[in-house]
Design an enzyme around this catalytic site. Structure first.
Site, PDB file in Angstrom:
ATOM      1  N   SER A  25      85.088  -3.542  23.941  1.00 13.63           N
ATOM      2  CA  SER A  25      84.731  -2.201  24.403  1.00 13.63           C
ATOM      3  C   SER A  25      83.269  -1.858  24.141  1.00 13.63           C
ATOM      4  CB  SER A  25      85.628  -1.167  23.721  1.00 13.63           C
ATOM      5  OG  SER A  25      85.508  -1.285  22.330  1.00 13.63           O
ATOM      6  N   THR A 141      84.690   3.156  21.974  1.00 15.58           N
ATOM      7  CA  THR A 141      83.237   3.232  21.824  1.00 15.58           C
ATOM      8  C   THR A 141      82.923   3.197  20.341  1.00 15.58           C
ATOM      9  OG1 THR A 141      82.991   4.565  23.785  1.00 15.58           O
ATOM     10  CG2 THR A 141      81.347   4.913  22.079  1.00 15.58           C
ATOM     11  N   THR A 159      78.607   1.598  24.097  1.00 13.77           N
ATOM     12  CA  THR A 159      79.910   1.282  24.704  1.00 13.77           C
ATOM     13  C   THR A 159      79.752   0.468  25.982  1.00 13.77           C
ATOM     14  OG1 THR A 159      81.994   2.325  25.421  1.00 13.77           O
ATOM     15  CG2 THR A 159      79.986   3.340  26.201  1.00 13.77           C
ATOM     16  N   ARG A 169      79.794   4.020  37.337  1.00  9.41           N
ATOM     17  CA  ARG A 169      80.320   5.135  36.549  1.00  9.41           C
ATOM     18  C   ARG A 169      79.665   5.137  35.158  1.00  9.41           C
ATOM     19  NH1 ARG A 169      82.927   5.678  31.317  1.00  9.41           N
ATOM     20  NH2 ARG A 169      84.114   7.597  31.358  1.00  9.41           N
ATOM     21  N   VAL A 170      79.230   6.305  34.746  1.00  7.31           N
ATOM     22  CA  VAL A 170      78.651   6.471  33.409  1.00  7.31           C
ATOM     23  C   VAL A 170      79.466   7.531  32.677  1.00  7.31           C
ATOM     24  CG1 VAL A 170      76.612   7.264  32.141  1.00  7.31           C
ATOM     25  CG2 VAL A 170      76.327   5.782  34.133  1.00  7.31           C
ATOM     26  N   GLY A 171      79.815   7.242  31.450  1.00  5.52           N
ATOM     27  CA  GLY A 171      80.589   8.202  30.653  1.00  5.52           C
ATOM     28  C   GLY A 171      79.694   9.071  29.788  1.00  5.52           C
ATOM     29  N   THR A 192      84.345   9.789  21.209  1.00  2.00           N
ATOM     30  CA  THR A 192      84.953   8.656  21.890  1.00  2.00           C
ATOM     31  C   THR A 192      86.108   9.185  22.736  1.00  2.00           C
ATOM     32  OG1 THR A 192      86.116   6.565  21.549  1.00  2.00           O
ATOM     33  CG2 THR A 192      86.367   8.199  19.846  1.00  2.00           C
ATOM     34  N   GLY A 193      86.495   8.392  23.712  1.00  2.71           N
ATOM     35  CA  GLY A 193      87.599   8.825  24.567  1.00  2.71           C
ATOM     36  C   GLY A 193      87.146   9.029  25.993  1.00  2.71           C
TER      37      GLY A 193
HETATM   38  N1  ASP Z   1      83.669   7.458  25.850  1.00  5.81           N
HETATM   39  C1  ASP Z   1      83.588   6.203  26.541  1.00  5.81           C
HETATM   40  C2  ASP Z   1      83.373   6.445  28.010  1.00  5.81           C
HETATM   41  O1  ASP Z   1      83.908   7.398  28.559  1.00  5.81           O
HETATM   42  C3  ASP Z   1      84.743   5.311  26.388  1.00  5.81           C
HETATM   43  C4  ASP Z   1      85.448   5.206  25.061  1.00  5.81           C
HETATM   44  O2  ASP Z   1      85.178   5.951  24.148  1.00  5.81           O
HETATM   45  O3  ASP Z   1      86.316   4.349  24.901  1.00  5.81           O
HETATM   46  O4  ASP Z   1      82.706   5.647  28.634  1.00  5.81           O
END
Ligand code: ASP
Length: 281
Positions: A25, A141, A159, A169-171, A192-193
């Site tokens: 990840s 992450t 991450t 796609r960008v988080g 995270t998430g």
């Molecule tokens: N927060 C990260 C994202 O949305 C992913 C993760 O935390 O697992 O890209």
């Protein structure tokens, strides 16, 4: 402990999972996007409010160090995609293949159904990249916050993002204020998430601002989680978002939507791994 800076500590700290091919990840060996390309997001912030970020960066094992150089060597905060790669190569980083045989195999397994279910995190029952064949590791992450001997705060977040995401796609992780925020007067937070929910609520900034109003780190993380749940109660049970925070007094706390969110704490005397954060469910 050795009088180093918090900034160096968070950069070097997140190098460990970035370079670990078994961590699917973050960095090398991260899950690719749905086109089979590993794209990385990272950001870093120091005690002066300086910050740097890269998004959708390919072929570089340590995006956090590229983010740090964006902060230190350019007048900008964020570089993305090809521009970020070009900058990294100019700065002497080596181009490497980040797609390990294991992540490629998992991606090919995913391709069989190609279910685009943009949910995340090992705690979530409906999308469990960690349960894919051959992968026993959590999907997550890494966000790291540090306070040095001078009491200065810094943070880093890095991450490979959501597994099998759309290309481009960008988080939240490389977005200052969403995936990470540091205010040396108050504290620092990271998340995270499901990045989209964190961005919609400018999560890490919110946590720091709540600490400014007197919330403890855990109360602030909880209030930010509750805001996400309140806005979208219908999806809350299916997604994970977790926040982690430290305040200027060195107190820390975390809170997540789903159970199973754990974190590690290290100070000059002790290392505590896998502390269970509190959660809504
Ligand atoms: N927060 C990260 C994202 O949305 C992913 C993760 O935390 O697992 O890209």
């Amino acid at each position: 402990k050795n009088n180093g800076s918090a900034l160096d500590a968070v950069e070097k700290g997140v190098h460990v999972p970035e370079a670990d091919p078994n961590n699917q990840s973050v960095g090398l060996g991260g899950f690719p996007d749905r086109d089979g390309i590993v794209t990385l997001d990272a950001c870093i912030m120091d005690e002066l409010g300086n910050c740097g970020s890269v998004a959708a960066l390919q072929n570089i094992v340590h995006p956090i160090s590229v983010a740090r150089l964006v902060m230190e060597k350019t007048p900008h905060v964020m570089l993305v995609g090809e521009g970020a790669l070009k900058f990294a190569l100019e700065q002497g980083f080596k181009k490497e293949n980040l797609l390990t045989p294991k992540s490629e195999k998992d991606w090919k397994e995913w391709l069989k159904k190609s279910e685009y279910n943009p949910q995340i995190n090992s705690e979530n029952k409906s999308f469990r990249p960690d349960k894919l064949p051959g992968n026993k590791l959590n999907h997550d992450t890494i966000g790291m916050l540090a306070m040095d001997a001078k009491g200065n705060l810094s943070g880093a977040c890095t991450t490979s993002g959501m597994g099998f995401k759309m290309h481009g796609r960008v988080g939240d992780s490389p977005i200052i204020g969403a995936g990470l925020f540091v205010d040396n007067e108050v504290g620092a937070a990271t998340s995270t998430g499901v990045g989209e929910e964190v961005i919609r609520n400018v999560g890490s900034f919110l946590v720091v601002e709540l600490m400014r109003q007197g919330y403890s780190p855990e109360e602030a993380c909880k209030a930010a989680v509750m805001r996400i749940i309140k806005k979208k109660p219908e999806i809350a049970k299916d997604i994970q978002v977790g926040f982690l925070a430290i305040n200027k007094q060195g107190k820390y706390g975390a809170y997540a939507i789903q159970k199973g969110f754990s974190f590690a704490v290290c100070d000059k005397t002790d290392q505590k791994l896998l502390i269970k954060g509190k959660s809504y469910y």
